[in-house]
Design an enzyme around this catalytic site. Structure first.
Site, PDB file in Angstrom:
ATOM      1  N   ASP A  11       0.981  -1.259   0.018  1.00  0.00           N
ATOM      2  CA  ASP A  11       0.066   0.222  -0.053  1.00  0.00           C
ATOM      3  C   ASP A  11       0.759   1.469   0.115  1.00  0.00           C
ATOM      4  O   ASP A  11       1.613   1.325   0.959  1.00  0.00           O
ATOM      5  CB  ASP A  11      -0.977  -0.107   1.457  1.00  0.00           C
ATOM      6  CG  ASP A  11      -1.994   1.138   1.080  1.00  0.00           C
ATOM      7  OD1 ASP A  11      -2.277   1.750   0.335  1.00  0.00           O
ATOM      8  OD2 ASP A  11      -2.709   1.228   2.445  1.00  0.00           O
ATOM      9  N   GLU A 106      -2.416   0.213  -4.709  1.00  0.00           N
ATOM     10  CA  GLU A 106      -2.529  -0.956  -3.924  1.00  0.00           C
ATOM     11  C   GLU A 106      -2.479  -2.309  -4.631  1.00  0.00           C
ATOM     12  O   GLU A 106      -3.006  -2.316  -5.568  1.00  0.00           O
ATOM     13  CB  GLU A 106      -3.887  -0.624  -2.806  1.00  0.00           C
ATOM     14  CG  GLU A 106      -4.209  -1.931  -1.797  1.00  0.00           C
ATOM     15  CD  GLU A 106      -5.189  -1.660  -1.168  1.00  0.00           C
ATOM     16  OE1 GLU A 106      -5.604  -2.386  -0.097  1.00  0.00           O
ATOM     17  OE2 GLU A 106      -6.161  -0.801  -1.353  1.00  0.00           O
TER      18      GLU A 106
END
Length: 440
Positions: A11, A106
């Site tokens: 992330d 992500e």
């Protein structure tokens, strides 16, 4: 269930805001908020400096300004975000053939396919750190937080534990020890409504959830959600990392800070979106039979209209023509705040000459003059905070602010020190918007 910690979740930290701080040296270490800058805007991303003041994603811009009035409020530069995302995803695909992107910032990665000598914790820790270092290198210094576990769920939870710029591995066999003290909102699908139903039943933590039978959860939440929560509370998740998720539709849409009322302008915006959709279809060798428009009115009522062709098409002209005909059936006199065009019913072949003389190279001819529109397709100032500009003498910079016929620019780039600030008339011929590079 996997017996090794072989699922990695990456992330990028405060991604949109981090890209802005990277490219705007004067904003490094300062609160930055990216999103809608108007009165009805919504925060897309806040830097960690802004989060310290309570600013969060999905918060209204009005509230964010009240909490952090000294922050830099910027519109999005999606070409810069897409470029950075593309570089990061290339790093991940070089690390493993199984990468599942979830968004621009992500992705999941399957370490079992990465060719590692083993999947013991020290090995995956070292590999995770190597990936983070490579991401920072190719992205110009963006940081990423990584979580590694025996499933997608555990890897995702792990990536939230050491933000920003951290790495956490959950050793096999310790998953439930990690989860049990956590709030139930850590489980995907437990939003505000579900959390409230669980709270009323006395369920606050994963440990509370773990003590409830599946039948009780099904009675409380329904069969599908009750079953899923029962499994996840026990760290049971066998979903694979899927590299190529099937595309169901291709679409483009825009949200506008000022309600649109000019039908000719709406048709032009739909046509431009149709061009984008057609280009994406052709790039991936796809076509589609069903054209859908999405319209959100001034009162937030959202409507959609669809039309299905006898044969699939990838023609921007055909898509635009259908989209405009669908718009004609809607009453938009009160104002429109969102427009979108999508194509579904996808295929890998095209019926030629569907509309005869409607050639794609004629699309621009039907566009109205949008040269006076701002970044979001609005009337008024061409310049919005954060936009890239170029001055004939001063060179590249970005819009610090604008209003009352004046635009203020800070002249700096990612590779310069913080630069000087100058103000100009919005119609100064020496100042123009920077050219947005084309994406492959």
């Amino acid at each position: 269930m996997r017996s090794t910690a072989s699922v990695l979740h990456l992330d990028l930290d405060a991604f949109f805001a981090a890209v802005e701080q990277r490219d705007k040296p004067s904003l490094r270490g300062k609160p930055v908020i990216v999103g809608g800058v108007g009165g009805r805007g919504v925060v897309a991303t806040a830097s960690y400096e802004a989060r310290a003041f309570g600013v969060r994603s999905a918060m209204s811009t009005r509230e964010a300004r009240a909490r952090c009035p000294h922050a830099a409020f910027l519109t999005g530069r999606f070409h810069a975000y897409r470029e950075s995302s593309s570089k990061v995803m290339a790093v991940l695909r070089a690390a493993s053939p199984l990468v599942e992107p979830l968004s621009l910032d992500e992705a999941f990665l399957d370490l079992a396919e990465a060719g590692l000598p083993d999947l013991e914790v020290p090995t995956v820790v070292a590999y995770g750190e190597e990936i983070r270092a490579r991401v920072a290198e190719v992205s110009g210094g963006l940081t990423a937080t990584v979580g590694i576990g025996t499933s997608k769920f555990i890897a995702k939870v792990a990536s939230e534990l050491d933000k920003p710029d951290g790495l956490t591995v959950v050793p096999p066999g310790t998953e439930r020890d990690l989860l049990l003290p956590m709030k139930v909102t850590v489980i995907p699908g437990v939003g505000p409504a579900t959390n409230e139903r669980l709270r009323r039943a006395g369920i606050h933590t994963v440990a509370d959830l773990d003590r409830v039978t599946e039948d009780e959860l099904v009675r409380l939440l329904g069969r599908a959600q009750g079953h899923d929560l029962h499994r996840l509370a026990r760290a049971e998740d066998d979903r694979p990392v899927v590299a190529d998720r099937e595309t169901k539709s291709v679409s483009a849409e825009g949200t506008y800070a000022t309600d649109l009322t000019d039908r000719r302008l709406m048709e032009g915006l739909l046509t431009r979106q149709a061009v984008q959709v057609g280009e994406r279809l052709r790039k991936h060798g796809l076509s589609g039979r069903t054209v859908t428009i999405k319209v959100r009115l001034h009162d937030f009522t959202t409507m959609s209209r669809s039309s299905t062709l006898s044969s699939p098409t990838d023609s921007s002209s055909a898509i635009a023509r259908l989209a405009k005909s669908l718009l004609a059936d809607l009453d938009t006199s009160g104002g429109v705040r969102l427009l979108g065009v999508g194509v579904s019913g996808l295929a890998d072949w095209v019926q030629e000459d569907l509309f005869g003389d409607a050639e794609d190279d004629q699309v621009d001819d039907v566009l109205p003059d949008l040269s006076q529109l701002g970044a979001s397709g609005l009337g008024g100032s061409t310049y919005w905070p954060g936009m890239d500009v170029v001055h004939d003498e001063m060179g590249p910079g970005w819009v610090w602010g604008s209003g009352r016929g004046v635009v203020t620019v800070r002249f700096e780039t990612a590779h310069t020190p913080p630069g000087p600030v100058r103000s100009y008339s919005v119609d100064d011929p020496a100042l123009s918007l920077a050219t947005i590079p084309a994406m492959d």
